[in-house]
Design an enzyme around this catalytic site. Structure first.
Site, PDB file in Angstrom:
ATOM      1  N   ASN A  73       0.817  -1.212   0.000  1.00  0.00           N
ATOM      2  CA  ASN A  73       0.000   0.000   0.000  1.00  0.00           C
ATOM      3  C   ASN A  73       0.859   1.274   0.000  1.00  0.00           C
ATOM      4  OD1 ASN A  73      -3.003   1.014   1.905  1.00  0.00           O
ATOM      5  ND2 ASN A  73      -2.118   1.822   0.052  1.00  0.00           N
ATOM      6  N   LYS A 154      -8.607   7.953  12.021  1.00  0.00           N
ATOM      7  CA  LYS A 154      -8.823   8.190  10.597  1.00  0.00           C
ATOM      8  C   LYS A 154      -7.502   8.159   9.841  1.00  0.00           C
ATOM      9  CE  LYS A 154      -8.735  11.467   7.654  1.00  0.00           C
ATOM     10  NZ  LYS A 154      -8.332  10.722   6.454  1.00  0.00           N
ATOM     11  N   PRO A 155      -7.215   7.042   9.177  1.00  0.00           N
ATOM     12  CA  PRO A 155      -5.998   6.992   8.369  1.00  0.00           C
ATOM     13  C   PRO A 155      -6.177   7.792   7.072  1.00  0.00           C
ATOM     14  CG  PRO A 155      -7.218   4.918   8.186  1.00  0.00           C
ATOM     15  CD  PRO A 155      -7.977   5.783   9.163  1.00  0.00           C
ATOM     16  N   THR A 209       2.228  20.619   7.809  1.00  0.00           N
ATOM     17  CA  THR A 209       2.114  21.789   8.686  1.00  0.00           C
ATOM     18  C   THR A 209       0.871  22.603   8.345  1.00  0.00           C
ATOM     19  OG1 THR A 209       4.470  21.824   9.158  1.00  0.00           O
ATOM     20  CG2 THR A 209       3.315  23.906   9.403  1.00  0.00           C
ATOM     21  N   GLU A 229       2.134  16.454  14.992  1.00  0.00           N
ATOM     22  CA  GLU A 229       3.460  16.067  14.485  1.00  0.00           C
ATOM     23  C   GLU A 229       3.476  16.454  13.022  1.00  0.00           C
ATOM     24  OE1 GLU A 229       5.781  15.015  16.324  1.00  0.00           O
ATOM     25  OE2 GLU A 229       4.783  14.222  18.105  1.00  0.00           O
ATOM     26  N   CYS A 263       9.138  12.303   7.687  1.00  0.00           N
ATOM     27  CA  CYS A 263       9.169  13.654   8.248  1.00  0.00           C
ATOM     28  C   CYS A 263      10.525  13.980   8.859  1.00  0.00           C
ATOM     29  CB  CYS A 263       8.068  13.822   9.268  1.00  0.00           C
ATOM     30  SG  CYS A 263       8.004  12.470  10.425  1.00  0.00           S
ATOM     31  N   GLU A 355       9.851  21.394   2.515  1.00  0.00           N
ATOM     32  CA  GLU A 355       9.876  19.941   2.661  1.00  0.00           C
ATOM     33  C   GLU A 355       9.485  19.314   1.316  1.00  0.00           C
ATOM     34  OE1 GLU A 355       6.795  18.096   5.122  1.00  0.00           O
ATOM     35  OE2 GLU A 355       8.393  16.888   5.986  1.00  0.00           O
TER      36      GLU A 355
HETATM   37  P1  NAP Z   1      -1.715  15.737   5.135  1.00  0.00           P
HETATM   38  O1  NAP Z   1      -2.179  16.066   3.782  1.00  0.00           O
HETATM   39  O2  NAP Z   1      -1.560  16.809   6.116  1.00  0.00           O
HETATM   40  O3  NAP Z   1      -2.740  14.622   5.669  1.00  0.00           O
HETATM   41  C1  NAP Z   1      -2.569  13.945   6.885  1.00  0.00           C
HETATM   42  C2  NAP Z   1      -3.887  13.405   7.352  1.00  0.00           C
HETATM   43  O4  NAP Z   1      -4.797  14.474   7.619  1.00  0.00           O
HETATM   44  C3  NAP Z   1      -4.609  12.522   6.339  1.00  0.00           C
HETATM   45  O5  NAP Z   1      -5.305  11.510   7.029  1.00  0.00           O
HETATM   46  C4  NAP Z   1      -5.581  13.483   5.674  1.00  0.00           C
HETATM   47  O6  NAP Z   1      -6.680  12.835   5.097  1.00  0.00           O
HETATM   48  C5  NAP Z   1      -5.986  14.325   6.865  1.00  0.00           C
HETATM   49  N1  NAP Z   1      -6.480  15.659   6.549  1.00  0.00           N
HETATM   50  C6  NAP Z   1      -6.215  16.430   5.463  1.00  0.00           C
HETATM   51  N2  NAP Z   1      -6.854  17.609   5.561  1.00  0.00           N
HETATM   52  C7  NAP Z   1      -7.553  17.591   6.732  1.00  0.00           C
HETATM   53  C8  NAP Z   1      -8.406  18.531   7.393  1.00  0.00           C
HETATM   54  N3  NAP Z   1      -8.653  19.739   6.881  1.00  0.00           N
HETATM   55  N4  NAP Z   1      -8.954  18.183   8.575  1.00  0.00           N
HETATM   56  C9  NAP Z   1      -8.695  16.987   9.131  1.00  0.00           C
HETATM   57  N5  NAP Z   1      -7.888  16.050   8.541  1.00  0.00           N
HETATM   58  C10 NAP Z   1      -7.314  16.360   7.367  1.00  0.00           C
HETATM   59  O7  NAP Z   1      -0.331  14.999   5.119  1.00  0.00           O
HETATM   60  P2  NAP Z   1       0.116  13.815   4.157  1.00  0.00           P
HETATM   61  O8  NAP Z   1       0.172  14.390   2.785  1.00  0.00           O
HETATM   62  O9  NAP Z   1      -0.731  12.636   4.387  1.00  0.00           O
HETATM   63  O10 NAP Z   1       1.557  13.470   4.769  1.00  0.00           O
HETATM   64  C11 NAP Z   1       2.701  14.203   4.497  1.00  0.00           C
HETATM   65  C12 NAP Z   1       3.034  15.189   5.594  1.00  0.00           C
HETATM   66  O11 NAP Z   1       3.000  14.604   6.877  1.00  0.00           O
HETATM   67  C13 NAP Z   1       4.413  15.759   5.482  1.00  0.00           C
HETATM   68  O12 NAP Z   1       4.384  17.155   5.617  1.00  0.00           O
HETATM   69  C14 NAP Z   1       5.192  15.150   6.645  1.00  0.00           C
HETATM   70  O13 NAP Z   1       6.256  15.864   7.141  1.00  0.00           O
HETATM   71  C15 NAP Z   1       4.145  14.982   7.648  1.00  0.00           C
HETATM   72  N6  NAP Z   1       4.513  13.925   8.586  1.00  0.00           N
HETATM   73  C16 NAP Z   1       4.936  14.273   9.826  1.00  0.00           C
HETATM   74  C17 NAP Z   1       5.322  13.293  10.746  1.00  0.00           C
HETATM   75  C18 NAP Z   1       5.784  13.654  12.115  1.00  0.00           C
HETATM   76  O14 NAP Z   1       5.766  12.801  12.979  1.00  0.00           O
HETATM   77  N7  NAP Z   1       6.147  14.883  12.397  1.00  0.00           N
HETATM   78  C19 NAP Z   1       5.238  11.957  10.377  1.00  0.00           C
HETATM   79  C20 NAP Z   1       4.808  11.644   9.099  1.00  0.00           C
HETATM   80  C21 NAP Z   1       4.430  12.644   8.218  1.00  0.00           C
HETATM   81  P3  NAP Z   1      -6.754  12.425   3.533  1.00  0.00           P
HETATM   82  O15 NAP Z   1      -5.367  12.391   3.025  1.00  0.00           O
HETATM   83  O16 NAP Z   1      -7.402  11.088   3.591  1.00  0.00           O
HETATM   84  O17 NAP Z   1      -7.614  13.439   2.875  1.00  0.00           O
END
Ligand code: NAP
Ligand code: MG
Length: 454
Positions: A73, A154-155, A209, A229, A263, A355
């Site tokens: 996946n 919610k993944p 962020t 995070e 991250c 990033e």
């Molecule tokens: P993302 O777009 O921020 O999404 C993360 C999660 O939030 C997903 O489940 C997404 O759902 C959900 N989401 C999106 N918009 C939302 C909203 N308005 N309200 C509530 N939930 C919402 O991040 P990503 O693209 O999946 O992951 C990449 C980012 O994660 C990078 O910036 C990375 O640095 C960061 N990250 C940080 C860490 C850490 O521990 N600091 C670890 C891993 C990743 P859907 O995608 O299903 O729409």
């Protein structure tokens, strides 16, 4: 009924189809979780610990199947996925000891006895990203349950499959029905609903962020507890006296691991000028030796990126940056991207500031310690970092000056289950893992008992 098709990034084929959770279903789930939390919190601490231990055993029993599912996946190499799932079991084992160790204080006071308790928050909403889906879920679910809460997880829509499996294994392990709920849907729909729902007491989020800021703003409406995070642009400082082989070879994991979708990726590597040429030569042979391909192949170092649109975004950073060398990557179906080294590149270039979340590293030269620290800290982020030197005093001096939450010396280690993990500045709020995580899933209650005789 809305069906979500989950894509395998190495093949671009449909891996599974799952039903999305409707807003009405989410409301019902939160109602049932509220009841389940009362039942769970009423069980003895020892019982709750035993159930979490049973869940760890279920995960261990299903390790290979979970690892294959995560590898397919996410596009993560199978060896890494096995390590990740073993870490998930270890996380539940670690927190299985917590219910019996949620200690409070007794505080000397006038006229009575004063004590504190760590009470569960209630029903907590956990929102996770697609890069390490099951690991990041476990970092939240395990301490949340250990502290006596119910969970709605919610993944990310791109990668819900192993989290759904975790929900099934939890019931098999003996968790009360309705205690650990996994919901499927986008951030815009049920993610937002979860953040705004009045009976969700806390939101723990890992992701970008920008979304973290949005969640923080919405959660503020009802003063929900929030841990975040978020992103990073983590530095590695390589001094002339360092073990250059280890510093270069370690980047296979530290910036190209999970195709850079990490991250903590050390995406800015500052190298002291006298050893710059030598370091780049070593890095080139490391990159040349990397095997990019099928995640299920045991010899693969790096798989594909998560999606076509993400690959396009990573390419956008490389298009206008100075590429010194690149490794190889398969052609044909799959969202492939070669390991890429940028040099010489200006500190203000967007590939150095933003990033990228792909297998792209900027190598930057520095002359002295002060300069290296100042440039390393010149970012909105502060998640992790590394210092490579054989001078012990220098390593500690710099460790105290770098504005990052998770630091390693002569190592690229970022995450350990038993130690706190999280970011300074715009990399986040609060800490996960280790003893600190429990604080984020509990409220402190103070009780004073008057002991004066009447
Ligand atoms: P993302 O777009 O921020 O999404 C993360 C999660 O939030 C997903 O489940 C997404 O759902 C959900 N989401 C999106 N918009 C939302 C909203 N308005 N309200 C509530 N939930 C919402 O991040 P990503 O693209 O999946 O992951 C990449 C980012 O994660 C990078 O910036 C990375 O640095 C960061 N990250 C940080 C860490 C850490 O521990 N600091 C670890 C891993 C990743 P859907 O995608 O299903 O729409
Ligand atoms: Mg996203």
């Amino acid at each position: 009924m809305s069906i979500l098709e989950v894509i395998e990034p190495a093949t671009e084929q449909i891996l599974a189809s799952v039903e999305r959770t409707t807003p009405e279903q989410l409301n019902d789930i939160i109602d049932r979780a509220t009841d389940a939390q009362q039942i769970w919190a009423g069980k003895s601490p020892q019982y709750r610990g035993q159930v979490l231990l049973a869940l760890a055993a279920e995960i261990d029993d299903n390790l290979e199947a979970l690892a294959r599912l995560e590898a397919r996946n996410v596009g993560m190499p199978i060896g890494d996925a096995r390590g990740a799932v073993a870490g998930v079991a270890a996380t539940f084992r670690y927190y299985s000891a917590a219910p019996e160790r949620l200690l409070g204080h007794t505080i000397p006071v006038d006229g009575g006895v004063d004590m504190t308790f760590r009470e569960p928050i209630g029903v907590v909403g956990l929102i996770t990203p697609w890069n390490f889906p099951l690991s990041i879920a476990a970092w939240k679910v395990a301490p949340a349950l250990a502290a006596g809460n119910a969970v709605v997880l919610k993944p990310a829509e791109l990668t819900p499959l192993t989290s759904l499996e975790l929900g099934r294994l939890a019931v098999k392990a003996g968790l009360p029905e309705g205690l650990l709920n996994v919901v499927v849907g986008s951030g815009r729909t049920i993610g937002t609903q979860l953040v705004e729902h009045p009976r969700i007491g806390k939101v723990a989020f890992t992701g970008s962020t920008d979304v973290g800021k949005d969640i923080g703003r919405r959660a503020a409406e009802s003063i929900k507890r929030v841990t975040l995070e978020l992103g990073g642009k983590s530095p590695s400082l390589v001094f002339a006296d360092a073990d250059l082989d280890a510093a270069a070879e370690g980047l296979v994991g530290a910036v190209f691991g999970n195709a850079g979708q990490d991250c903590c990726a050390r995406s800015r590597v500052f190298v002291q000028r006298p050893v710059l040429g030598k370091f780049l030569d070593k890095l080139q042979s490391v990159v040349d030796g990397m095997v990019v391909g099928n995640p299920l192949d045991e010899s693969t170092h790096m798989g594909p990126l998560i999606s076509a649109s993400h690959a396009q975004s990573v390419q956008g950073y490389v298009d206008d940056a100075p590429v010194l060398f690149q490794g190889s990557a398969p052609s044909g179906p799959g969202f492939w991207f070669p390991p890429t080294v940028l040099h010489p590149v200006d500190d203000d270039h967007r590939s150095v500031r933003e990033e990228i979340f792909g297998p792209v590293v900027s190598v930057l030269a520095f002359d002295d310690e002060d300069e290296a620290v100042t440039r390393a800290n010149d970012t909105i982020y502060g998640l992790s970092g590394s210092i490579w030197t054989t001078d012990g005093a220098r390593s500690l001096r710099i460790a105290r000056r770098l504005a990052v939450g998770t630091l390693s010396v002569n190592s690229y280690t970022s995450v350990r289950i038993t130690t706190p993990f999280g970011g300074f500045k715009q990399s986040g709020l609060g800490r996960e893992l280790g003893p600190d995580a429990l604080e984020a899933y509990t409220e402190v209650k103070n009780v004073f008992v008057n002991t004066l005789s009447s």
